[in-house]
Write an enzyme that holds these catalytic residues in place. Structure first.
Site, PDB file in Angstrom:
ATOM      1  N   HIS A 163       0.822  -1.224   0.000  1.00  0.00           N
ATOM      2  CA  HIS A 163       0.000   0.000   0.000  1.00  0.00           C
ATOM      3  C   HIS A 163       0.858   1.279   0.000  1.00  0.00           C
ATOM      4  CE1 HIS A 163      -3.558  -2.366   0.507  1.00  0.00           C
ATOM      5  NE2 HIS A 163      -3.273  -2.764   1.729  1.00  0.00           N
ATOM      6  N   ASP A 196      -2.302 -10.674  -2.134  1.00  0.00           N
ATOM      7  CA  ASP A 196      -2.874 -10.209  -0.868  1.00  0.00           C
ATOM      8  C   ASP A 196      -4.375  -9.968  -1.104  1.00  0.00           C
ATOM      9  OD1 ASP A 196      -1.853  -8.646   1.884  1.00  0.00           O
ATOM     10  OD2 ASP A 196      -3.659  -7.762   1.012  1.00  0.00           O
ATOM     11  N   HIS A 198      -6.069  -7.496  -0.386  1.00  0.00           N
ATOM     12  CA  HIS A 198      -6.375  -6.087  -0.665  1.00  0.00           C
ATOM     13  C   HIS A 198      -5.614  -5.610  -1.895  1.00  0.00           C
ATOM     14  CE1 HIS A 198      -6.837  -6.804   3.712  1.00  0.00           C
ATOM     15  NE2 HIS A 198      -8.003  -6.246   3.467  1.00  0.00           N
ATOM     16  N   ASP A 280      -4.247 -13.099   3.615  1.00  0.00           N
ATOM     17  CA  ASP A 280      -5.452 -12.632   4.294  1.00  0.00           C
ATOM     18  C   ASP A 280      -6.719 -12.888   3.482  1.00  0.00           C
ATOM     19  OD1 ASP A 280      -4.414 -10.825   2.503  1.00  0.00           O
ATOM     20  OD2 ASP A 280      -4.483  -9.098   3.850  1.00  0.00           O
TER      21      ASP A 280
END
Lengths: 338, 338
Positions: A163, A196, A198, A280
């Site tokens: 991120h 991931d 996200h 995740d």
């Protein structure tokens, strides 16, 4: 495959993050990578080697690097925070796009964090810089191992990086470890595949205006209300491909997306692969609504391995007790497909 | 001069603002305008009249207006916040310029505030929209009085407006009351002079790409570490002029700056004046390091009055017990110079 490790990655200890104004126990804690390490019994562990800043400077703005390196000392030196229970750098006013696109770096110690941070959950404490810099060293060490002939290497790092943008940090990420590894693998044409849960918005943004490094990401759809929430209305850059999934998606949708991305990497004629390995997307993970199983992670690894590319794995997210087992499944799936 | 008032301006009750993660007693409280009202004994009070959204739509993006009107209901409807003691909308992730300049409006209720807010000190509670909308009505009512022939009118309002940008709110400001008044005075060429202690960054940004309305501001230098902290590196727009002062500046520097700005307004051939009247440049105000005296405020009023223009005063900041007396001095100085 060799596992790159640095004890310095444990030095970042965010006890809390601030969500909608409320201090909340931090999810991105040091024990995460200890749990992964403990699950990788029998692996060859390699100590992260120090690296100079050349890859880091290709990925991030000089101003961001300078800020992150000195933020804690600057904050503590100014006697902040007023609340002695909260030993962290927290932004309160932000370089919001609506204020203008070219803003000067502010002067006040309490205003500076929001020039570089895009949320209030990614706080800076006394060990943050050293840990984030160690994670970059570990990712670069894994890249070295691959350049020197290893088929693959795994950087077992935190804080995560995907991120982190060129000029701003957020989403529990400070420095983009995977992007640094991609730069270090040059001049080989590298592809980053981000599995991931996200969107790897930072990695996409770092390489937005180039296709020297191509970036693919499978993730729960931010448009369904999931972090990182913000999507560029201008669409993807020339070298990126996103496959957003609906909340609740399980192995079938997930693996179809991974196949789509590996097919796209083949089309891009990538010569090296970086995997942003979050786990995740697991059904049991509290930080995403995806429902990927242990078998799904093994098959994810197999699809990545079938690309037959020199590969650097870089740890991203994963926030439940069994994350070590899922990393292990992914790496075993990868190795079984070679 | 007539004083425009609305009890609805009292409905916004921010008990706390969040500064570097720490809940702090709010400075911009309802009693501010009650103190000013009580100091203006003998004035003619006029009730604010409801106005349609046409001026507001010329000043702000439709998306911001829609968000502000529904933010509290949306937040409370989603069961937020988790902390029942904190009954306010608080952002945690922001549309930071480093994420890209064209970002889609996010979906999640907890992510939406940071698309529209640029700080964590400007919170939204159940009465915020009604109060902010009432402040616009009061500013527009004052503009009506001037259009109808009054030499001047004073809108005794809060929340203030001069930090509110076209697409984002912040700095205790939600809707830009002064900008709305400037639009309402069209087609007369209006000048906004901002004598609040802080840079009127919102008003400047609203009119950045035009010189139909010109905007001048005297304030403590943000480059010395004062709110709003962020300055456009591209400089001022075609119709704006800033006179930043060093911390500690008193009447001499302040009045020289006001003279410079009134001279500039003359050069601009403005036909109407809006004064963004903050009185936080006062020596005793905790929110700025400027040292303007009561006499300095009277002289400020006189310099503004000497322009001889139809004038709308709109209240901005001022955070100490004597703010009513300083507003009174300013208005008396103005009237004495006509």
């Amino acid at each position: 495959m060799p596992v790159v490790w640095s004890d310095r990655c444990l030095l970042h200890e965010p006890r809390e993050e601030i969500l909608v104004g409320v201090p909340t126990p931090a999810a991105e804690t040091p024990d995460r990578i200890e749990r992964i390490r403990d699950a990788l019994t029998g692996a060859r562990f390699v100590e992260a080697e120090p690296h100079d800043d050349s890859a880091l400077r290709a990925v991030h703005d000089e101003a961001l690097l300078g800020y992150l390196a000195s933020a804690w000392d600057e904050w503590a030196g100014a006697g902040l925070p007023d609340d002695p229970g909260q030993q962290r750098v927290v932004p309160y006013v932000f370089a919001h796009a609506a204020l203008g696109t070219a803003l000067e770096e502010p002067v006040a110690v309490w205003a500076r964090p929001g020039y570089f941070a895009y949320d209030t959950m990614t706080l800076i404490g006394p060990g943050t810089w050293e840990a984030a810099r160690a994670a970059v060293d570990a990712a670069l060490t894994a890249a070295d191992l691959v350049r020197e002939g290893a088929a693959a290497a795994y950087a077992c790092v935190r804080p995560p990086g995907h991120h982190a943008c060129r000029g701003a940090f957020g989403g529990s990420c400070y420095l983009n470890n995977a992007a640094c590894a991609a730069v270090a693998l040059g001049p080989a044409r590298a592809a980053v595949l981000d599995v991931d849960a996200h969107h790897g918005n930072g990695t996409e943004q770092v390489f937005r205006h180039t296709d020297d490094v191509v970036v693919g990401s499978v993730h729960v759809d931010p448009r369904a209300g999931w972090f990182p929430h913000f999507i560029a209305a201008t669409g993807e850059g020339p070298g990126s491909k996103n496959v957003p999934l609906a909340p609740g998606s399980g192995d079938d949708e997930w693996l179809a997306a991974v196949r789509e991305l590996t097919g796209w990497v083949r089309e891009q004629r990538a010569e090296a692969l970086i995997v942003s390995l979050g786990v995740d997307a697991a059904a049991e993970d509290p930080e995403s609504p995806l429902q990927v199983t242990r078998g799904g992670f093994r098959e994810t690894g197999a699809l990545l391995g079938a690309l037959g590319l020199p590969t650097v794995f870089v740890q991203e997210g994963g926030y439940h007790d069994a994350i070590g087992a899922l990393v292990r499944e992914t790496l075993l799936g990868f190795e079984g497909a070679r």
